[in-house]
Design a protein around this motif. Structure first.
Motif, PDB file in Angstrom:
ATOM      1  N   GLY A   3       1.205  24.695 -10.789  1.00 18.84           N
ATOM      2  CA  GLY A   3       1.863  25.441 -11.851  1.00 18.84           C
ATOM      3  C   GLY A   3       3.094  26.165 -11.332  1.00 18.84           C
ATOM      4  O   GLY A   3       4.118  26.222 -12.002  1.00 18.84           O
ATOM      5  N   LEU A   6       5.830  23.707 -10.873  1.00 20.69           N
ATOM      6  CA  LEU A   6       6.327  23.335 -12.202  1.00 20.69           C
ATOM      7  C   LEU A   6       7.288  24.390 -12.713  1.00 20.69           C
ATOM      8  O   LEU A   6       8.371  24.081 -13.223  1.00 20.69           O
ATOM      9  N   GLN A   7       6.896  25.672 -12.533  1.00 23.15           N
ATOM     10  CA  GLN A   7       7.753  26.738 -13.036  1.00 23.15           C
ATOM     11  C   GLN A   7       9.073  26.796 -12.293  1.00 23.15           C
ATOM     12  O   GLN A   7      10.105  27.089 -12.886  1.00 23.15           O
ATOM     13  N   ARG A   9      10.525  24.162 -10.992  1.00 25.14           N
ATOM     14  CA  ARG A   9      11.298  23.019 -11.468  1.00 25.14           C
ATOM     15  C   ARG A   9      11.937  23.356 -12.811  1.00 25.14           C
ATOM     16  O   ARG A   9      13.107  23.080 -13.047  1.00 25.14           O
ATOM     17  N   GLN A  10      11.142  23.999 -13.666  1.00 26.66           N
ATOM     18  CA  GLN A  10      11.673  24.367 -14.983  1.00 26.66           C
ATOM     19  C   GLN A  10      12.807  25.374 -14.857  1.00 26.66           C
ATOM     20  O   GLN A  10      13.812  25.277 -15.553  1.00 26.66           O
ATOM     21  N   LEU A 211       6.503  36.689 -25.524  1.00 27.64           N
ATOM     22  CA  LEU A 211       5.572  35.564 -25.432  1.00 27.64           C
ATOM     23  C   LEU A 211       4.774  35.592 -24.134  1.00 27.64           C
ATOM     24  O   LEU A 211       4.060  34.652 -23.823  1.00 27.64           O
ATOM     25  N   GLY A 212       4.923  36.671 -23.359  1.00 24.20           N
ATOM     26  CA  GLY A 212       4.068  36.823 -22.187  1.00 24.20           C
ATOM     27  C   GLY A 212       4.688  36.382 -20.879  1.00 24.20           C
ATOM     28  O   GLY A 212       3.971  36.038 -19.940  1.00 24.20           O
ATOM     29  N   ALA A 213       6.040  36.365 -20.817  1.00 21.53           N
ATOM     30  CA  ALA A 213       6.682  35.981 -19.558  1.00 21.53           C
ATOM     31  C   ALA A 213       6.620  37.140 -18.563  1.00 21.53           C
ATOM     32  O   ALA A 213       6.847  38.288 -18.923  1.00 21.53           O
ATOM     33  N   THR A 214       6.322  36.817 -17.306  1.00 22.26           N
ATOM     34  CA  THR A 214       6.327  37.841 -16.258  1.00 22.26           C
ATOM     35  C   THR A 214       7.773  38.098 -15.832  1.00 22.26           C
ATOM     36  O   THR A 214       8.671  37.314 -16.141  1.00 22.26           O
ATOM     37  N   TYR A 217       9.116  35.182 -13.920  1.00 22.76           N
ATOM     38  CA  TYR A 217       9.518  34.055 -14.768  1.00 22.76           C
ATOM     39  C   TYR A 217      10.907  34.285 -15.361  1.00 22.76           C
ATOM     40  O   TYR A 217      11.733  33.387 -15.402  1.00 22.76           O
TER      41      TYR A 217
ATOM     42  N   LEU B 102       8.059  26.915 -25.534  1.00 21.34           N
ATOM     43  CA  LEU B 102       8.321  28.103 -24.716  1.00 21.34           C
ATOM     44  C   LEU B 102       7.063  28.851 -24.243  1.00 21.34           C
ATOM     45  O   LEU B 102       6.937  29.140 -23.050  1.00 21.34           O
ATOM     46  N   PRO B 103       6.127  29.177 -25.143  1.00 23.17           N
ATOM     47  CA  PRO B 103       4.947  29.915 -24.662  1.00 23.17           C
ATOM     48  C   PRO B 103       4.145  29.132 -23.623  1.00 23.17           C
ATOM     49  O   PRO B 103       3.586  29.722 -22.698  1.00 23.17           O
ATOM     50  N   ALA B 105       5.435  26.853 -21.517  1.00 27.94           N
ATOM     51  CA  ALA B 105       6.213  26.861 -20.278  1.00 27.94           C
ATOM     52  C   ALA B 105       5.984  28.174 -19.540  1.00 27.94           C
ATOM     53  O   ALA B 105       5.814  28.202 -18.321  1.00 27.94           O
ATOM     54  N   ILE B 106       5.964  29.261 -20.314  1.00 25.03           N
ATOM     55  CA  ILE B 106       5.745  30.583 -19.722  1.00 25.03           C
ATOM     56  C   ILE B 106       4.364  30.669 -19.074  1.00 25.03           C
ATOM     57  O   ILE B 106       4.200  31.229 -17.997  1.00 25.03           O
ATOM     58  N   ALA B 107       3.377  30.055 -19.748  1.00 26.88           N
ATOM     59  CA  ALA B 107       2.008  30.113 -19.227  1.00 26.88           C
ATOM     60  C   ALA B 107       1.791  29.092 -18.116  1.00 26.88           C
ATOM     61  O   ALA B 107       0.732  29.074 -17.491  1.00 26.88           O
ATOM     62  N   GLY B 108       2.782  28.224 -17.883  1.00 30.60           N
ATOM     63  CA  GLY B 108       2.668  27.254 -16.791  1.00 30.60           C
ATOM     64  C   GLY B 108       1.762  26.079 -17.099  1.00 30.60           C
ATOM     65  O   GLY B 108       1.121  25.526 -16.209  1.00 30.60           O
ATOM     66  N   VAL B 109       1.717  25.673 -18.371  1.00 30.30           N
ATOM     67  CA  VAL B 109       0.900  24.516 -18.753  1.00 30.30           C
ATOM     68  C   VAL B 109       1.640  23.235 -18.337  1.00 30.30           C
ATOM     69  O   VAL B 109       2.845  23.113 -18.557  1.00 30.30           O
ATOM     70  N   ALA B 110       0.921  22.299 -17.739  1.00 33.81           N
ATOM     71  CA  ALA B 110       1.535  21.042 -17.261  1.00 33.81           C
ATOM     72  C   ALA B 110       2.231  20.320 -18.406  1.00 33.81           C
ATOM     73  O   ALA B 110       1.751  20.310 -19.543  1.00 33.81           O
ATOM     74  N   THR B 111       3.384  19.709 -18.070  1.00 38.92           N
ATOM     75  CA  THR B 111       4.291  19.207 -19.096  1.00 38.92           C
ATOM     76  C   THR B 111       3.645  18.227 -20.081  1.00 38.92           C
ATOM     77  O   THR B 111       3.831  18.342 -21.291  1.00 38.92           O
TER      78      THR B 111
END
Lengths: 299, 217
Positions: A3, A6-7, A9-10, A211-214, A217, B102-103, B105-111
């Motif tokens: 994860g 992934l973050q 990369r995003q 939306l809960g971003a740290t 993030y 967006l939510p 992506a923020i929570a880090g769910v696999a694509t």
């Protein structure tokens, strides 16, 4: 771990998108940073070349030993045999005073002056190539040879190399100072760019927080943005130095050949290139970091 | 699961938005908050995801006192709460699909997993065929549905909505109300602050009236 990757990369993709969405600004930013970095990088390129040249020329230091004018052939032969037996010498070449006189007589313009002299003003001389080229060994040999009977003067031909070396050290310091000053400028430019980015992305930052971003993030894309911009600046600087090197190569080579030196300008060494890119990216990152501390609201 | 204990909230300037509020909401309820503008509905909703902090008292969400939560813990609280805003807060620089993404992506769910869930959420609000559309190309009702899809895509256990049917025509507003009902039916606790009480009346488990920061009859 997955994860996290992934973050990252995003975040890097997002930074790329933001850079690509304003191509003109991105290009101008990269040019400003690139030109600032090109100065110390170009200085480093020149220095590296000079150093190479200096090392090659200084690779064969010589010691010239001049006999007294009235030294007899026997005395000269004695000194010659002592020089040849000396463990520190690799090559000893006698330059008889008659030969020096003859050579100078043949030379254009000087011939008549020499001709008019009542007697040969040149002493017998030896050109000694030492085996050990360390400055300490050279210095020791110089004073030892000066103590030989009928030796008038000993000249260390590496003295100017020392001066050149000192000059190069000074130049290196100047390039270093220039790099520091322009590095600070790079941080300041990135600081401002990121400030504008934060303003532009205010809405996205606000929504992401809801939306809960740290914090991590939210900040990540800005770090990538700063580092990527720095990297782009580094690339511009590298290309500028490469272009200058290629442009200068021919005229510098011609100039060198006029002095009988076979020399061609080399491009920035790989280690310096890597350092340039790494430093540019790191400074961009640092500018982003400072800007985030100052400008990103905590809510 | 959501409890307000003697909660007071004063904004700078001394205006009391809420005072001495005691309230308990059970899991699976569908609550309609009603009251005039300035009665404290929005403030009450904002206290749940810690968008605002109470001046006094405790707000307990899932056994945690949100009022005393550390800053670093707030994002993780919010990931469990879906929020729908009156002004939607959509991002206009990306299409419908990416807004709902967006939510996750923020929570880090696999694509790949996330893509499937985004489409499921868009399907639930009837926007599956508009996933490539930019928000600006959507009607007011579609934008609100998109905002709802974004609020539910991470499968929150609580869904709060502040005037979700403002500016919408009656038919569209009724669709929205039915959508909230559908989420409530699958176990999501729903709180809606609205002037359109009648729209939600058939679905609500309870109506809570507010007047000047206090519970009203």
């Amino acid at each position: 771990m997955k994860g996290w990757l992934l973050q990252h990369r995003q975040a890097s993709a997002q930074a790329f998108r933001r850079l690509a969405s304003t191509p003109l600004n991105t290009l101008l930013g990269a040019l400003v940073l690139g030109i600032a970095l090109a100065l110390p990088a170009g200085g480093e390129m020149l220095l590296a070349n000079f150093q190479r040249l200096a090392q090659r020329i200084a690779a064969t230091p010589q010691i010239s030993v001049f006999m007294a004018l009235d030294a007899t052939k026997k005395e000269v032969a004695e000194v010659e045999s002592r020089l040849r037996k000396h463990p520190g010498t690799r090559e000893v070449k006698l330059v008889p005073r008659e030969e020096t006189l003859r050579r100078l007589k043949e030379s254009e313009g000087l011939g008549e002056v020499i001709e008019s002299l009542p007697r040969n003003p040149f002493p017998d001389a030896f050109v000694v190539v030492p085996g050990d080229e360390s400055p300490a060994a050279l210095e020791a040999m110089r004073s030892e040879f000066a103590g030989y009977p009928r030796v008038e003067h000993v000249q260390l031909d590496s003295a100017w190399v020392k001066k050149l070396d000192a000059l190069l050290r000074l130049a290196r310091l100047a390039v270093g100072l220039l790099a520091v000053v322009l590095g600070v400028a790079l941080v300041a430019v990135t600081f401002n760019t990121i400030r504008l980015q934060i303003l532009t992305q205010a809405e996205e930052v606000e929504v992401s927080r809801l939306l809960g971003a740290t914090d991590a993030y939210i900040r990540r894309p800005f770090y990538y943005f700063g580092a990527l911009q720095g990297l782009a600046g580094g690339a511009v600087a590298w290309l500028a130095v490469l272009g200058a090197t290629l442009l200068l190569r021919l005229p510098v080579g011609e100039l060198a050949s006029l002095y009988g030196i076979d020399f061609s300008l080399h491009i920035l060494p790989l280690s310096d290139s890597i350092l340039l890119f790494a430093l540019a990216a790191w400074l961009g990152w640092a500018g982003a970091w400072l800007s985030l501390i100052r400008h990103l609201s905590e809510n | 699961m959501i409890r307000f204990e003697k909660v007071g909230k004063r904004y700078p300037g001394g205006i009391a938005a809420l005072s001495a509020l005691d309230l308990a909401i059970e899991t699976g309820e569908m609550i309609v908050l009603s009251g005039h503008s300035g009665a404290g509905k929005s403030t009450l909703l904002k206290l749940i995801p810690a968008v605002e902090r109470p001046s006094e008292g405790a707000v307990i969400v899932n056994g945690q006192n949100v009022a005393a939560l550390k800053r670093a813990a707030i994002p993780f609280l919010r990931r469990n709460i879906g929020m729908v805003f009156q002004d939607q807060k959509l991002l206009f620089d990306r299409n419908a699909f990416d807004n709902v993404m967006l939510p996750l992506a923020i929570a880090g769910v696999a694509t790949r997993d996330a893509g499937r869930r985004v489409r499921a959420a868009l399907d639930k609000v009837g926007l599956l065929d508009r996933e490539r559309a930019m928000p600006v190309a959507l009607s007011g009702g579609e934008q609100q549905r998109l905002a709802i899809a974004r609020a539910v895509v991470a499968r929150p256990s609580i869904l709060i909505a502040d005037e979700p049917t403002a500016h919408l025509d009656d038919g569209t507003a009724a669709d929205i109300a039915a959508m909230f009902h559908a989420f409530n039916q699958v176990g999501v606790t729903v709180l809606v602050a609205t002037h359109h009480e009648a729209l939600f009346a058939p679905y609500m488990t309870r109506r809570i009236g507010l007047s000047r920061g206090r519970l009203a009859a």
